[in-house]
Design a protein around this motif. Sequence first.
Motif, mmCIF file in Angstrom:
data_model
loop_
_atom_site.group_PDB
_atom_site.id
_atom_site.type_symbol
_atom_site.label_atom_id
_atom_site.label_comp_id
_atom_site.label_asym_id
_atom_site.label_seq_id
_atom_site.Cartn_x
_atom_site.Cartn_y
_atom_site.Cartn_z
ATOM 1 N N PHE A 24 100.973 64.478 80.599
ATOM 2 C CA PHE A 24 100.663 65.252 81.800
ATOM 3 C C PHE A 24 101.873 65.477 82.701
ATOM 4 N N TYR A 25 102.958 64.805 82.426
ATOM 5 C CA TYR A 25 104.138 64.932 83.293
ATOM 6 C C TYR A 25 105.139 65.953 82.753
ATOM 7 N N ASP A 26 105.885 66.547 83.695
ATOM 8 C CA ASP A 26 106.805 67.642 83.326
ATOM 9 C C ASP A 26 108.040 67.155 82.563
ATOM 10 N N PHE B 13 94.119 67.402 86.841
ATOM 11 C CA PHE B 13 95.521 67.823 86.983
ATOM 12 C C PHE B 13 95.646 69.336 86.952
ATOM 13 N N THR B 14 96.613 69.792 87.711
ATOM 14 C CA THR B 14 96.886 71.224 87.729
ATOM 15 C C THR B 14 98.362 71.434 87.388
ATOM 16 N N GLY B 15 98.783 72.674 87.424
ATOM 17 C CA GLY B 15 100.187 72.972 87.169
ATOM 18 C C GLY B 15 100.579 72.777 85.719
ATOM 19 N N GLU B 16 101.728 72.208 85.537
ATOM 20 C CA GLU B 16 102.280 72.032 84.195
ATOM 21 C C GLU B 16 101.337 71.222 83.291
#
Lengths: 129, 459
Positions: free
Chosen positions: B158-160, B197-200
């Motif tokens: 989940f992390y960029d 979670f949103t975004g990336e």
Amino acid sequence: MNKVNLDLSSKKTVVIVEDNDLLSKVLEYRMEKDGFQVEVFNNGEEAIEFLSSNSFDLLITDLYMPFMNGSELIKYVRNNISATVPIMAISSTHEEDVIGNIFNIGANDFIVKPFRAGELSVRIKRLIR
Amino acid sequence: MKKFKWVFLRGGIFVVIFSLFFGWGQIQEIQAAINFTEPEYPFLEDVPSGLSFDRELALTEAAEIEARLTLLGVGSQDLIKNLSEFFRSLAGDFFSFVDKISLGYSLLFYLALFAIFFLLNITSVVIVVIISNWIFNRRAIYHKYKRKEIIEIVSPYFYDDLEDHEAAGIVETLTQYKSLKDKQIIIDVLIEGKRNFTGEGSIKIKALYQVLQLHKVSLHKIKYGSWYRRSVGLRELAFLGRRAYKTEIEKYINDNHQYVRTEAILSYMLLDDVNPFGFLMDLKYSFVRWDSLSIYYTMYFNGIEPPPMAHMLNHSDLQVRLFLLRMISIYNQLDAVREVAKCLLDEHAEVRQEAVITLRALEYYRIKVLMKNRYINECQPVRLEILRSMKHFIEDDDISFIEERVRKGSFDEVFEAVKLLYKFSGYGEQRLWLLDEELEGRIAVFIKHVAEPRNKHVA
């Protein structure tokens, strides 16, 4: 009264209180990667035992949990454990009353679900410094 | 002769089955019943001690009864000699029945049979419960274990700042889960991740859903599942899928099952953020009010921008027209006023009423003349809405129109018109009292009600 960890040489302790196992695991992974010591609890009741007898540097709590919700936990921590330790609340609620109340009872930050995992990480670092 | 033989054989088989079924004791009883002649009330000594008849106890009881009867002065010297008759006289047919059946051992046989049957039933139920519970627990433990395992694998995703080789490693590990059960657990975890979670992170979840071919699991559910599985499959596609699946989802907008239709509508909206109401033109089933509520909340919680709706206000379904009018009002679509105004001429009173409410919400003043002109020909609910709307549009030249309603209107119309005039200005209040004189005090109660400070929120 004050249980804040003042030893700068040791790892800082982050307490995560979250009933969603995925979210707590994701947070735990990141915090550990960022060099924090992480303690995870499923609800407020479980967390209080730890918080009362151990020092910690940040408390991250969900608002809606079984047995003892986040608001009750924040109140308890502020009244009985520490008045200064940073507290971050997490919830999917958009209700202004609820959010306002969280800050009134002593939370330092609030993040609405869904959120960017990276953004949360940045906010946590800012709070802990 | 042959026929006779056949009848004889059948009779024999019947007797054998009958004997086996009822038991020898029963046959004996039947035989006794056939040979039965009216007894001349046998003495107690002739009555055998049976399963539920204790002769000694009966004698004692009879002696006690006799003693009591003697005390009461009732003559009963022959009671002991003819005790059977005495009981019969006390309980009539009941005792004669008990006499007959209690002495047969077949009753015990049937009771024992019943008890065994009952115990077998209980045992089988208990066994089924234990096995089901065991299976359920095993499944729950498996699910918990696998879920934990999958969360451990997925959480870095989940992390960029995840390196490419790390991401590839996660995908590789997840492809090892081949069974349908495991794939379903992965889907559940991804949906939960998408909710949090949103975004990336959110984009990556969708990519993972595609790479792992999990959309095939969802599509399989949609095609071959029960209504519940179809609904779940549609939801999965909407949360994790791409816009390309819109055509697949469209097929279920007119499904036979209401829940599937609702789920298909919501999924369609989530996948088509450009024209989320495009499905309305293809509806074959009537649009239910529950759907409109679900649509509103889906838009609200997922931040879907409202599309232009005015061009669909001529939809053939009454409920769709009502829904669109409400949505235009909620999202304050001012550019739809012209089309909304056309709805004041709709054939359905409900639509006309909703159109008045919408125009009031949009504060479209120029419609006042049309509303006033339509007033006389309208039904009561629409009239009341027009009067309520006048609150926003009222001017001096409307006073005569409102006074006319006070004079000639129904109870509700008079009430609304009085409220309107009273709130309009001090002049309006003066006009009300003059009208009250003209109408010989008939509206005094309305004026007092409206003037009462406690009714301010109502008025």
